[in-house]
Scaffold this motif. Structure first.
Motif, PDB file in Angstrom:
ATOM      1  N   PHE A 333       0.898  -0.988   0.080  1.00  0.00           N
ATOM      2  CA  PHE A 333       0.030   0.001   0.175  1.00  0.00           C
ATOM      3  C   PHE A 333       0.957   1.093  -0.092  1.00  0.00           C
ATOM      4  CE2 PHE A 333      -2.659  -3.341   1.531  1.00  0.00           C
ATOM      5  CZ  PHE A 333      -3.932  -3.144   1.148  1.00  0.00           C
ATOM      6  N   ILE A 334       0.691   2.262  -0.838  1.00  0.00           N
ATOM      7  CA  ILE A 334       1.393   3.117  -1.079  1.00  0.00           C
ATOM      8  C   ILE A 334       0.434   4.664  -0.838  1.00  0.00           C
ATOM      9  CG2 ILE A 334       3.094   4.489  -2.527  1.00  0.00           C
ATOM     10  CD1 ILE A 334       3.870   1.817  -3.803  1.00  0.00           C
ATOM     11  N   SER A 335       1.018   5.666  -0.331  1.00  0.00           N
ATOM     12  CA  SER A 335       0.023   7.013  -0.279  1.00  0.00           C
ATOM     13  C   SER A 335       1.398   7.898  -0.640  1.00  0.00           C
ATOM     14  CB  SER A 335      -0.045   7.384   0.998  1.00  0.00           C
ATOM     15  OG  SER A 335       0.793   7.697   2.057  1.00  0.00           O
ATOM     16  N   ASP A 336       0.615   9.052  -1.555  1.00  0.00           N
ATOM     17  CA  ASP A 336       1.753   9.866  -2.195  1.00  0.00           C
ATOM     18  C   ASP A 336       1.062  11.114  -2.571  1.00  0.00           C
ATOM     19  OD1 ASP A 336       3.757  11.315  -3.424  1.00  0.00           O
ATOM     20  OD2 ASP A 336       4.639   9.420  -3.813  1.00  0.00           O
ATOM     21  N   THR A 337       1.679  12.276  -2.671  1.00  0.00           N
ATOM     22  CA  THR A 337       0.872  13.486  -3.075  1.00  0.00           C
ATOM     23  C   THR A 337       1.068  13.935  -4.450  1.00  0.00           C
ATOM     24  OG1 THR A 337       2.746  14.965  -2.515  1.00  0.00           O
ATOM     25  CG2 THR A 337       1.230  14.296  -0.540  1.00  0.00           C
ATOM     26  N   ASN A 338       2.103  13.272  -5.209  1.00  0.00           N
ATOM     27  CA  ASN A 338       2.504  13.740  -6.492  1.00  0.00           C
ATOM     28  C   ASN A 338       2.099  12.566  -7.498  1.00  0.00           C
ATOM     29  OD1 ASN A 338       3.990  14.201  -8.789  1.00  0.00           O
ATOM     30  ND2 ASN A 338       5.363  15.566  -7.633  1.00  0.00           N
ATOM     31  N   ARG A 339       1.272  12.830  -8.257  1.00  0.00           N
ATOM     32  CA  ARG A 339       0.625  11.643  -9.423  1.00  0.00           C
ATOM     33  C   ARG A 339       1.859  11.336 -10.020  1.00  0.00           C
ATOM     34  NH1 ARG A 339      -3.727   9.335 -11.583  1.00  0.00           N
ATOM     35  NH2 ARG A 339      -2.724   7.552 -12.945  1.00  0.00           N
ATOM     36  N   GLU A 340       2.507  12.403 -10.760  1.00  0.00           N
ATOM     37  CA  GLU A 340       3.618  12.139 -11.816  1.00  0.00           C
ATOM     38  C   GLU A 340       4.853  11.060 -11.129  1.00  0.00           C
ATOM     39  OE1 GLU A 340       5.193  15.720 -13.345  1.00  0.00           O
ATOM     40  OE2 GLU A 340       3.125  16.469 -14.220  1.00  0.00           O
ATOM     41  N   SER A 341       5.202  11.696  -9.819  1.00  0.00           N
ATOM     42  CA  SER A 341       6.193  10.800  -9.190  1.00  0.00           C
ATOM     43  C   SER A 341       5.895   9.316  -9.112  1.00  0.00           C
ATOM     44  CB  SER A 341       6.690  11.426  -7.996  1.00  0.00           C
ATOM     45  OG  SER A 341       5.905  11.357  -7.046  1.00  0.00           O
ATOM     46  N   LEU A 342       4.391   9.388  -8.465  1.00  0.00           N
ATOM     47  CA  LEU A 342       3.935   7.956  -8.437  1.00  0.00           C
ATOM     48  C   LEU A 342       3.851   7.050  -9.590  1.00  0.00           C
ATOM     49  CD1 LEU A 342       2.625   5.958  -6.289  1.00  0.00           C
ATOM     50  CD2 LEU A 342       0.094   7.171  -7.078  1.00  0.00           C
TER      51      LEU A 342
END
Length: 368
Positions: A333-342
């Protein structure tokens, strides 16, 4: 171990969510404060019967609600299914059930669903008080050693009882009862000390490999497990310090005073480490815990990565992604704020995945 379905009602800012999850990678994208960490925390709660971030159960219930509910449907090695249910109501004892049968003791659940969470708050392992580092060792060992957890519970009870007796004065103090609790502290304390020592000795070489790979540096990292029991003779230490303990009203000797020093090139990393070195240290430590649990338990733990790629350079991100894309890792499970980096991370992982948007506690699957 795979979490197939997750149901959430009134957990922190998440009013309601029903998710069918990927057996490999599940990503939650959104701005800070939207509820991404709360989703990962809900998964954590179903493994440990408590929140990763809120020690008080009443704080996990949504502000305008009287109760919250979590339910997870898991599959073990693609065969048997387990349903884990938890309900927390204000001013009531929480319910925790496995396949509709309530646990007599919550400690019986620990270890059923092995899990490792990596979060920016893990920096407290480095810069925080020694209690946090003892809790890290205790939670890690308790996931695969039931007797350790039982021993820890007994030790803490005996410690509370001895401390209560130490606060009594004169004839009120029952010396025979005091010695009884001291014997319990010694028996369980020696066992806990040996288990912690073995754990750190076995974890260290795994940790060194991960740190070296992620940092791509020649840094030397290590641990120093410091305990009053290193010199042996817990019974003698207890008796020797009894008068001082009676004077100050609490127990000054035992494994509740242990310290796990984290070292960089022989110096405490909390004093000499950069932000990047600190983050590399605790990420490597948690990945080493994952590997250790996998080797000793035989079941692949669930891995939660809560916003850990922020403020890491591209090289370190690349190395972490390489590691977690290995065949020994299961559901992530991964959380992130940046869609491009994700998206860049997902391209490198080369695995099936689901992406969910999280906005003010509402969770929706995103089309690719």
């Amino acid at each position: 171990m795979v979490l197939n379905e997750l149901t959430i009602i009134n957990y922190k800012n998440i009013a309601q969510a029903e998710l069918s999850l990927s057996p490999k990678i599940n990503c939650f994208i959104g701005n800070n404060g939207m509820g991404k960490t709360n989703l990962l925390d809900a998964v954590y709660y179903l493994s440990f019967c408590k929140s990763y971030t809120n020690p008080i159960d009443s704080q996990i219930i949504s502000h305008n609600a009287d109760m919250c509910m979590l339910q997870g449907k898991y599959s073990f090695k693609g065969e048997s299914e387990e349903i884990v249910y938890s309900a927390v109501r204000r001013r009531q004892k929480k319910q925790f059930k496995r396949n509709k049968k309530e646990y007599d003791r919550l400690s019986d659940h620990i270890g059923l669903i092995p899990l490792v969470m990596i979060s920016p708050t893990d920096n407290e392992l480095i810069i925080g008080a020694s209690e946090g580092r003892r809790k890290f060792m205790d939670m890690a060992i308790s996931q695969f050693d039931k007797e350790y957890l039982r021993s820890l519970v007994r030790y803490n009870k005996a410690l509370q009882q001895r401390n209560a007796l130490l606060k009594l004065e004169g004839e009120q103090l029952d010396m025979s009862l005091l010695e009884l609790w001291e014997d319990q502290l010694v028996e369980d304390g020696v066992f806990i000390y040996q288990k912690r020592k073995e754990f750190i000795e076995q974890l260290t070489p795994i940790f060194n490999v991960y740190y070296s790979q992620i940092s791509c540096s020649a840094d030397t990292v290590s641990f120093d497990y410091i305990s009053q029991l290193n010199d042996g003779g817990f019974t003698e230490l207890m008796r020797k310090n009894r008068q001082r303990d009676m004077a100050i009203g609490h127990t000054t000797t035992g494994i509740h005073r242990d310290e796990l020093e984290m070292l960089l090139d022989g110096f405490p990393i909390k004093k000499v480490g950069s932000q990047g070195q600190n983050k590399t240290f605790f990420v490597s430590l948690k990945l080493a815990q994952f590997k250790y649990l996998l080797e000793i338990g035989g079941s692949t733990p669930i891995l939660l990565l809560d916003d850990i790629f922020d403020r890491l350079d591209a090289i370190r991100v690349e190395e972490i992604v390489k590691l977690v894309s290995g065949p020994e890792f299961g559901q992530i499970f991964i959380s992130d704020t940046n869609r491009e980096s994700l998206d860049r991370i997902l391209d490198r992982l080369n695995n099936s995945y689901n992406i969910y948007s999280v906005l003010d506690g509402e969770v929706n699957i995103m089309l690719r």
